[in-house]
Design a protein around this motif. Structure first.
Motif, mmCIF file in Angstrom:
data_model
loop_
_atom_site.group_PDB
_atom_site.id
_atom_site.type_symbol
_atom_site.label_atom_id
_atom_site.label_comp_id
_atom_site.label_asym_id
_atom_site.label_seq_id
_atom_site.Cartn_x
_atom_site.Cartn_y
_atom_site.Cartn_z
ATOM 1 N N GLU A 281 31.061 27.826 -25.076
ATOM 2 C CA GLU A 281 30.503 26.744 -24.790
ATOM 3 C C GLU A 281 31.717 24.992 -25.312
ATOM 4 O O GLU A 281 31.990 24.377 -25.086
ATOM 5 C CB GLU A 281 29.522 26.237 -26.093
ATOM 6 C CG GLU A 281 28.245 26.594 -24.610
ATOM 7 C CD GLU A 281 28.592 28.184 -25.702
ATOM 8 O OE1 GLU A 281 26.969 29.247 -25.164
ATOM 9 O OE2 GLU A 281 29.318 28.749 -26.384
ATOM 10 N N SER A 288 36.377 20.512 -18.910
ATOM 11 C CA SER A 288 35.697 19.335 -19.039
ATOM 12 C C SER A 288 36.045 18.139 -19.242
ATOM 13 O O SER A 288 36.724 17.508 -18.039
ATOM 14 C CB SER A 288 34.243 19.887 -18.857
ATOM 15 O OG SER A 288 33.517 21.222 -18.429
ATOM 16 N N TYR A 319 33.984 28.812 -16.229
ATOM 17 C CA TYR A 319 33.342 28.399 -14.536
ATOM 18 C C TYR A 319 32.486 29.040 -14.929
ATOM 19 O O TYR A 319 31.071 29.091 -14.064
ATOM 20 C CB TYR A 319 34.449 27.999 -13.728
ATOM 21 C CG TYR A 319 34.008 27.441 -12.084
ATOM 22 C CD1 TYR A 319 33.180 26.058 -12.536
ATOM 23 C CD2 TYR A 319 33.544 28.254 -11.642
ATOM 24 C CE1 TYR A 319 33.258 25.788 -11.085
ATOM 25 C CE2 TYR A 319 32.727 27.553 -10.656
ATOM 26 C CZ TYR A 319 32.658 26.248 -10.178
ATOM 27 O OH TYR A 319 31.179 25.935 -9.212
ATOM 28 N N LYS A 320 32.783 30.509 -14.158
ATOM 29 C CA LYS A 320 31.590 31.604 -13.930
ATOM 30 C C LYS A 320 30.645 31.886 -14.560
ATOM 31 O O LYS A 320 29.343 31.761 -14.545
ATOM 32 C CB LYS A 320 32.239 32.907 -13.552
ATOM 33 C CG LYS A 320 33.214 33.150 -12.111
ATOM 34 C CD LYS A 320 32.914 34.081 -11.656
ATOM 35 C CE LYS A 320 33.234 34.046 -10.594
ATOM 36 N NZ LYS A 320 32.311 34.936 -8.901
ATOM 37 N N GLY A 321 30.915 31.819 -15.979
ATOM 38 C CA GLY A 321 29.728 31.788 -16.750
ATOM 39 C C GLY A 321 28.716 30.427 -17.097
ATOM 40 O O GLY A 321 28.166 29.931 -18.051
ATOM 41 N N GLY A 322 29.737 29.205 -15.867
ATOM 42 C CA GLY A 322 28.897 27.896 -15.897
ATOM 43 C C GLY A 322 28.804 27.039 -17.427
ATOM 44 O O GLY A 322 28.051 25.811 -17.550
ATOM 45 N N TYR A 323 30.298 27.569 -18.388
ATOM 46 C CA TYR A 323 30.350 26.326 -19.361
ATOM 47 C C TYR A 323 31.215 25.679 -18.877
ATOM 48 O O TYR A 323 31.932 24.564 -19.458
ATOM 49 C CB TYR A 323 31.390 27.284 -19.706
ATOM 50 C CG TYR A 323 30.698 28.110 -20.764
ATOM 51 C CD1 TYR A 323 29.513 28.286 -21.545
ATOM 52 C CD2 TYR A 323 31.278 29.823 -20.368
ATOM 53 C CE1 TYR A 323 28.868 29.053 -21.617
ATOM 54 C CE2 TYR A 323 29.945 30.680 -20.944
ATOM 55 C CZ TYR A 323 29.414 30.277 -21.655
ATOM 56 O OH TYR A 323 28.189 32.088 -22.254
ATOM 57 N N ASP A 325 31.903 22.132 -16.315
ATOM 58 C CA ASP A 325 31.890 20.623 -15.157
ATOM 59 C C ASP A 325 33.087 20.376 -14.424
ATOM 60 O O ASP A 325 33.916 19.543 -15.189
ATOM 61 C CB ASP A 325 30.775 20.029 -15.781
ATOM 62 C CG ASP A 325 30.208 18.906 -14.954
ATOM 63 O OD1 ASP A 325 29.783 19.513 -14.123
ATOM 64 O OD2 ASP A 325 30.210 17.715 -15.390
ATOM 65 N N LYS A 332 38.148 23.901 -5.737
ATOM 66 C CA LYS A 332 38.135 24.791 -6.440
ATOM 67 C C LYS A 332 39.065 25.893 -5.744
ATOM 68 O O LYS A 332 38.740 26.656 -5.247
ATOM 69 C CB LYS A 332 37.046 25.260 -7.095
ATOM 70 C CG LYS A 332 36.007 24.163 -7.719
ATOM 71 C CD LYS A 332 34.181 24.436 -7.620
ATOM 72 C CE LYS A 332 33.347 24.133 -6.868
ATOM 73 N NZ LYS A 332 32.303 23.463 -6.398
ATOM 74 N N ASP A 362 27.652 27.861 -4.070
ATOM 75 C CA ASP A 362 28.516 27.165 -4.785
ATOM 76 C C ASP A 362 29.367 26.321 -4.357
ATOM 77 O O ASP A 362 30.608 26.120 -3.184
ATOM 78 C CB ASP A 362 29.571 28.291 -5.612
ATOM 79 C CG ASP A 362 30.805 27.438 -6.440
ATOM 80 O OD1 ASP A 362 30.400 25.886 -6.534
ATOM 81 O OD2 ASP A 362 31.809 28.252 -7.095
#
Length: 700
Positions: A281, A288, A319-323, A325, A332, A362
């Motif tokens: 995180e 980001s 990025y794949k983990g959604g952390y 933005d 990309k 995506d």
């Protein structure tokens, strides 16, 4: 009147060419290339005019409405006119880069100058007359919008000529080849001095410039600019942003694909220097934040900037983990693992092989960073051609395009010369979006060779079948570094007396096993590889003997070179492993012979490099610092000297006395006449002959 079938335009001697009255830098460079090509083929430089009564045979210009030339970036077309004074070809571009592509396509289509003419030493045939059928032509829109090369690990280009950083003599053939391939962007080198001409010349020739993911926005490395400071954006945001502002100011008037990124110094995760970022995180939030700040700064200085984010290494995982933005309109960029497979890269011994393609849903624009050459201190191909097949490249790229990654393709092209065939495959793919590999191979071979084409096609096709598989995956094929970096690790581990424990740096290749079993694991794989490379090289030599003219030299450089480096490396590494086996049994003279055998085979690899340096290529491989065959030879020499100390020391006469001295002399010789120690090579050869006769070794 335009483009009637069966009408012809004939070019002889000094061709008259009408050009725009005001020439931009990219068009000037393209016209310089065209003049050189016309002189090579027709024997005379062209004559340039901007207007005048004498009708020009070629007219180079921007598109007008009546041309019906596709109005898109980089579009171009050919339009023929005929009248009382003969036919004329209009080379028309929708913009300056369209004009450049039109000129280079004219050179390819009508003069026969191929995209890699320089790097393949293409034979340019002199002709009395060029006859052109007057058929209009509209260039198709490329599949990929931004397409280019990352000239990375470019040590051969750096070491080829004396001046450093490299001059235009080195860079112009690189950029010309890229433009001839329809490329429009480049990262011109890796961490080169900023007073070099590489970025400026690339831009002058019409290319978009972009940046290494470790140098966001093309800015100076923080610790170069501020030595001794703590390289932390959290504590030194103003210093980082000042570097970014300087980079933006320097490049804002160029065509730039701005790379947004945040990695640590030396191309590694930033939290290595800032360990307070100890969760995904925290790391994702900082990346980001930095990327958005970079985007804001560029947008304030450049209208409609084109930006991309390299989803490479830890940034991809976050990025794949959604952390992470990202701004909505950045491209990309997804990366292969260095071996051509669109999965995550191996990190030392960790090889998760997570998909490196966008998931369905995506949104936004996506692109690729793809390797046809790689340097990773493990098994990559650096000096040798990509070991995977054309079918493998087709599958990976076409699958990636189907996943939506067709906005951007950046190809790691290394030193160009060893990688022409796979680079030409990528040229076809970024142009058409698909490839018929057999048709392409036939066209590629016929473009550069005049004889033995079917046999040469078979050699190109079977090259990947000879490659040594070192793991269970289709992309686990050994490049030249496999024979050198692991070998030098084994020598170091051995001579540091660490044999009681595994070498952790070899687990990726042979497992977490006792050191002796690790060595044996390599030996088993290498033994199988020797047979395949030897058979391929024998076929190559047979074909080359039958080739005509310059084709034999070209095939030696573009095919035999690779097989010979593979075979010499494979054999050298194999005999190193056999040497360790004999050493483990305390058979030191036999270990010494096998170590010498290994060194001799590795030395053959050096001979291959030197044999490919002639004419304009003089010194091309002198800076082999990455695979570093010479270092391996030196390591083997050190090893065999140490082995000789196990039993032949201190006088270095004992093995001669025990194995080579005639029995009649052993008990009556006088030391003052028999104590000149044999040099290592001579001793090894004579011991080899003795042990072969006594069947105490083999050298199959």
């Amino acid at each position: 009147m335009s483009g009637k079938v069966n009408e012809q335009l004939k070019l002889r001697g000094r061709v008259l060419i009408q050009v725009p009255p005001v020439l931009t830098s990219p068009v000037k460079h393209a016209l310089r290339i065209l003049a050189r090509d016309l002189e090579a083929v027709l024997g005379s430089e062209p004559e340039w005019v901007t207007d005048g009564p004498e009708p020009a045979q070629l007219h180079i210009r921007l598109a007008e409405e009546q041309d019906h030339c596709e109005a898109r970036p980089e579009g171009f077309c050919f339009r023929f006119e005929s009248g009382d004074d003969g036919s004329r070809l209009n080379i028309i571009g929708s913009d300056e880069l369209g004009i450049v592509y039109g000129i280079l396509e004219f050179s390819r289509r009508y003069l026969g100058i191929q995209p890699f003419w320089f790097w393949m030493d293409q034979t340019i045939e002199r002709q009395e007359e060029i006859v052109i059928l007057c058929e209009d032509y509209d260039a198709p829109q490329p599949k990929v919008r931004y397409r280019g090369w990352f000239v990375n690990d470019e040590v051969c280009l750096i070491g080829w000529k004396e001046p450093y950083p490299p001059t235009g003599e080195v860079w112009e053939p690189v950029f010309e080849a890229l433009l001839r391939c329809g490329g429009n962007m480049v990262i011109p080198g890796t961490d080169l001095p900023r007073d070099g001409i590489h970025y400026k010349l690339a831009s002058e020739m019409g290319l978009w410039v972009t940046h290494h993911h470790a140098e966001p926005l093309g800015a100076e490395m923080f610790l170069r600019a501020f030595p001794g400071k703590h390289a932390s954006y959290q504590s030194e945001p103003e210093l980082f942003e000042n570097l970014w502002l300087e980079a933006i100011e320097m490049q804002k008037d160029m065509n730039v694909l701005w790379v947004l990124s945040f990695r640590g110094q030396g191309d590694k995760p930033f939290w290595i220097e800032d360990p307070s970022f100890d969760t995904s995180e925290k790391r994702g939030a900082m990346i980001s934040k930095v990327i958005r700040r970079q985007y804001e700064m560029i947008s304030a200085a450049v209208q409609n900037p084109v930006c991309c984010v390299a989803l490479y290494g830890e940034i991809s995982e976050l990025y794949k983990g959604g952390y992470i933005d990202l701004p909505d309109n950045v491209i990309k960029v997804w990366a292969d693992n260095g071996y051509g497979r669109m999965v995550s890269r191996r990190h030392n011994n960790l090889n998760l092989r997570v998909s490196a393609l966008p998931a369905g849903g995506d949104g936004g624009k996506h692109g690729l960073y793809y390797h046809v050459t790689f340097h990773d201190l493990q098994a990559s191909n650096h000096l040798t051609m990509f070991p995977g097949s054309a079918a493998f490249l087709k599958q990976e790229l076409e699958t990636a395009f189907a996943a939506g990654t067709d906005e951007y393709v950046l190809v790691n092209c290394g030193n160009i010369r060893p990688h022409v065939y796979p680079l030409d495959i990528l040229r076809e793919l970024w142009t058409a979006g698909e490839i018929d590999t057999d048709k392409h191979l036939s066209e590629f071979v016929s473009s550069y060779y005049a004889s033995g084409r079917e046999e040469l096609e078979e050699l190109y096709r079977s090259y990947s079948a000879a490659a040594l598989p070192y793991g269970p995956n289709a992309d686990d094929l050994a490049g030249d570094e496999y024979y050198h970096h692991p070998a030098r690790r084994i020598i170091g581990h051995w001579l540091q007396h660490k044999e009681a424990e595994p070498d952790p740096g070899l687990i990726w290749a042979v497992g977490d096993l006792p050191f002796a079993e690790q060595v044996k694991g390599f030996e088993t794989r290498l033994e199988a590889g020797i047979g395949k490379w030897r058979a391929w090289l024998e076929r190559c030599d047979e074909v080359i003997r039958r080739l005509e003219g310059e084709d034999s030299r070209r095939a030696a450089d573009q095919l035999r070179f690779h097989g010979a480096l593979h075979l010499s490396g494979c054999e050298g590494f194999y005999w190193l492993c056999r040497s360790y086996g004999e050493y483990s049994r305390q058979r030191y003279p036999q270990a010494f012979v096998y170590a010498s055998e290994s060194m001799w085979r590795y030395r053959e690899g050096l001979d291959v490099l030197r044999g490919s340096e002639y004419g304009k290529w003089d010194g091309f491989y002198r800076a082999d610092w990455l695979t570093n065959i010479e270092s391996t030879v030196q390591n083997m020499d050190t090893l065999r000297r140490v082995l000789r100390m196990n039993g032949d020391s201190p006088d270095f006469f004992l093995w001669y006395k025990e194995y080579l001295m005639p029995e009649t002399e052993k008990y009556i010789y006088l030391e003052n006449t028999h104590r000149n120690p044999l040099p290592d090579d001579e001793l090894a050869r004579r011991l080899k002959a003795y042990f072969l006769e006594s069947q105490d070794i083999d050298t199959k």
